[in-house]
Design a protein around this motif. Structure first.
Motif, PDB file in Angstrom:
ATOM      1  N   ALA A   1       6.230   5.924  -1.025  1.00 52.61           N
ATOM      2  CA  ALA A   1       5.788   5.852  -0.587  1.00 52.61           C
ATOM      3  C   ALA A   1       4.821   8.189  -0.708  1.00 52.61           C
TER       4      ALA A   1
ATOM      5  N   SER B   1       9.153   0.482   1.795  1.00 55.77           N
ATOM      6  CA  SER B   1       8.078   2.054   1.953  1.00 55.77           C
ATOM      7  C   SER B   1       8.397   3.350   1.530  1.00 55.77           C
TER       8      SER B   1
ATOM      9  N   ASP C   1       1.092  -1.554   0.336  1.00 60.17           N
ATOM     10  CA  ASP C   1       0.198  -0.081  -0.251  1.00 60.17           C
ATOM     11  C   ASP C   1       0.867   0.754  -0.838  1.00 60.17           C
ATOM     12  N   ARG C   2       0.477   2.524  -0.183  1.00 58.78           N
ATOM     13  CA  ARG C   2       1.121   3.184  -0.569  1.00 58.78           C
ATOM     14  C   ARG C   2       1.182   4.043   1.014  1.00 58.78           C
ATOM     15  N   VAL C   3       2.088   5.016   1.490  1.00 60.63           N
ATOM     16  CA  VAL C   3       2.905   4.259   2.782  1.00 60.63           C
ATOM     17  C   VAL C   3       3.020   6.421   2.459  1.00 60.63           C
TER      18      VAL C   3
ATOM     19  N   SER D   1      -0.431   8.973  15.105  1.00 62.86           N
ATOM     20  CA  SER D   1      -0.340   7.949  13.237  1.00 62.86           C
ATOM     21  C   SER D   1      -2.392   8.450  12.856  1.00 62.86           C
TER      22      SER D   1
ATOM     23  N   GLY E   1       2.240   9.470   9.166  1.00 61.70           N
ATOM     24  CA  GLY E   1       1.421   8.356   8.859  1.00 61.70           C
ATOM     25  C   GLY E   1       2.326   6.802  10.174  1.00 61.70           C
ATOM     26  N   ASP E   2       2.161   6.017   9.527  1.00 56.35           N
ATOM     27  CA  ASP E   2       2.385   5.058  10.712  1.00 56.35           C
ATOM     28  C   ASP E   2       3.542   5.049  10.791  1.00 56.35           C
ATOM     29  N   LEU E   3       4.559   4.827   9.661  1.00 56.39           N
ATOM     30  CA  LEU E   3       6.050   5.487  10.079  1.00 56.39           C
ATOM     31  C   LEU E   3       6.800   5.981  10.842  1.00 56.39           C
TER      32      LEU E   3
END
Length: 159
Positions: A72, A68, A2-4, A121, A109-111
């Motif tokens: 991104a 990622s 998925d896109r990040v 997040s 984002g999550d990262l």
């Protein structure tokens, strides 16, 4: 994959981590493995085992970061024309109604998420509840510790 979603600062931090892993940490662990090998019997060599384990971690993290960053999408909240609306990347000052205190977060984002650094997040319960709110809005959401109530005091966008 998925896109990040990443902020510009988040993408820069991940790129710096990737560069460090490739140019500093990877050569260091390769050297440690070579040094441990020179000590002889590898079956009873704890230094060798530790270095190989570290190498596996480094290579896994490099692969994760490359994957990622390859998908991104860097979002600049200043270009979203949000005018007081909570969007990805927004810096939000909230009033915690239950605790009677102010808190500040950036929606990322999550990262990039790190609650200790005030980065929450987008996919967290509070992150999902915040998106689309405006200055002055009150909202509640279901946190792991129970229902929480906040008021959006201010919304800013980092350049």
């Amino acid at each position: 994959m998925d896109r990040v979603l990443l902020t510009k600062k988040g993408a820069e931090a991940l790129q710096a981590e990737l560069k460090n892993l490739k140019s500093v940490e990877r050569p260091k662990v390769i050297e440690a493995i070579a040094e441990a090998r020179s000590h002889g019997d590898l079956s009873e060599n704890a230094e060798y085992d530790a270095a190989k384990e570290q190498q596996g971690f480094i290579e896994g993290r490099i692969k994760e970061l490359e994957g990622s960053l390859g998908v991104a999408e860097i979002i600049d909240p200043t270009k979203l024309n949000a005018k007081g609306k909570v969007v990805f990347g927004a810096l939000v000052k909230l009033y915690d109604i239950d605790a009677d205190k102010e808190v500040s977060y950036q929606v990322v984002g999550d990262l990039e998420a790190d609650i200790d650094k005030g980065r929450i997040s987008l996919s967290s319960p509070i992150g999902r509840a915040l998106i689309g709110k405006y200055e002055g809005d009150e909202f509640t959401f279901e946190a792991p510790s129970g229902e929480k109530a906040y008021e959006v005091m201010s919304v800013a966008y980092e350049v």
